[in-house]
Design a protein around this motif. Sequence first.
Motif, short mmCIF file in Angstrom:
data_model
loop_
_atom_site.label_atom_id
_atom_site.label_comp_id
_atom_site.label_asym_id
_atom_site.label_seq_id
_atom_site.Cartn_x
_atom_site.Cartn_y
_atom_site.Cartn_z
N LEU A 3 0.59 -1.35 -0.05
CA LEU A 3 0.14 -0.35 -0.40
C LEU A 3 1.37 1.49 -0.12
O LEU A 3 0.40 2.37 -0.32
N GLY A 4 2.29 1.27 -0.42
CA GLY A 4 3.09 2.41 -0.08
C GLY A 4 3.56 2.71 1.54
O GLY A 4 3.58 4.42 1.85
N LEU A 5 2.50 2.37 2.24
CA LEU A 5 2.91 2.70 3.47
C LEU A 5 4.41 3.17 3.98
O LEU A 5 4.44 3.79 5.17
N ILE A 6 4.80 2.13 4.03
CA ILE A 6 6.09 1.56 3.56
C ILE A 6 7.15 2.04 2.44
O ILE A 6 6.79 1.46 1.74
N ARG A 7 7.67 3.29 2.45
CA ARG A 7 8.92 3.42 1.32
C ARG A 7 9.69 2.57 1.47
O ARG A 7 10.74 2.95 1.95
N LEU A 8 10.10 2.05 -0.20
CA LEU A 8 11.17 1.75 -0.55
C LEU A 8 11.97 2.39 -1.70
O LEU A 8 10.82 2.82 -2.10
N THR A 9 13.28 2.07 -1.54
CA THR A 9 13.68 2.60 -2.98
C THR A 9 13.39 2.25 -4.21
O THR A 9 13.27 2.94 -4.96
N ASN A 10 13.63 1.15 -4.43
CA ASN A 10 13.04 0.00 -5.29
C ASN A 10 12.80 -1.46 -4.81
O ASN A 10 12.95 -2.28 -4.47
N PRO A 11 11.37 -1.21 -4.48
CA PRO A 11 10.41 -2.05 -4.02
C PRO A 11 10.41 -3.58 -4.55
O PRO A 11 10.13 -4.31 -4.40
N GLY A 12 9.80 -2.82 -6.55
CA GLY A 12 10.07 -3.93 -7.22
C GLY A 12 8.22 -4.59 -6.35
O GLY A 12 7.98 -5.75 -6.72
N ILE A 13 7.28 -3.69 -6.59
CA ILE A 13 6.37 -4.31 -6.29
C ILE A 13 5.42 -3.62 -7.43
O ILE A 13 5.13 -2.62 -8.13
N GLN A 14 4.38 -4.37 -9.09
CA GLN A 14 3.49 -4.01 -8.95
C GLN A 14 1.81 -4.46 -8.75
O GLN A 14 1.77 -5.21 -8.35
#
Length: 244
Positions: free
Chosen positions: A51-62
């Motif tokens: 849900l984007g509630l924890i941000r990562l630089t390169n999450p690899g989520i589609q």
Amino acid sequence: MTYAIQTQQLSYCHGQQLIVDNLNLQVPVGSIFGFLGPNGSGKTTTIRLLLGLIRLTNPGIQLFGQDIRDERLSILRKVGALIEAPVLYPHLTGYENLQIGQLARQVGRNQIDCVLDMVDLTQDATKQVERYSLGMRQRLGIALALLGNPDLLILDEPTNGLDPSGIRDIRRLLVDLSQVHGKTVFISSHLLSEMEKLVTHVGILNRGHLLFQGPLTQLHHDFSAGISVQTLEDIFLTLINPNA
């Protein structure tokens, strides 16, 4: 196959602790996907990452084939979510709670009557939420998540604390949302016997590792060879405690 959720080597550390480890999720469009695991396995953290509630630089989520880093807000408009207990205003009516949600999501007011009908709360819409049962509050929380007509519904332990009647009502609702309204439902829960009645696909997570994912029928086929009856709970416990 088209996926509503797809992750590629999704990992997350909290301090020195690895919470999610190279997670490659594939949640088919139109499925009811049970995301299962013991406490501390990383389920809620994964949901927060999705849900984007924890941000990562390169999450690899589609989500629906779109990278969450690109046009994040427009992608998340396709998603409705309920994480644990819904945030409600008990002194307001169910309808008034939905009005607040409708304004926040910037959707048409006609959506309120639509979602009330979907969760079978039309007759109770004018009651104050403090008079609602726990099951009714959970259904109102799902109604809030449905505002904006999302294609994907993400639910974290939506049946926590419910009695058998309330659990059955939520199960019927989720099946209806999938089969009649065409939603993809991604649900985490500890109630394995209930998940067995509900889901079409499962993912089993333990200590951040994905031990299995695929159709529920495949899980039974792969792990029940030579055994006449083996429940989802039996298979789950064997997977997370192979030496027990």
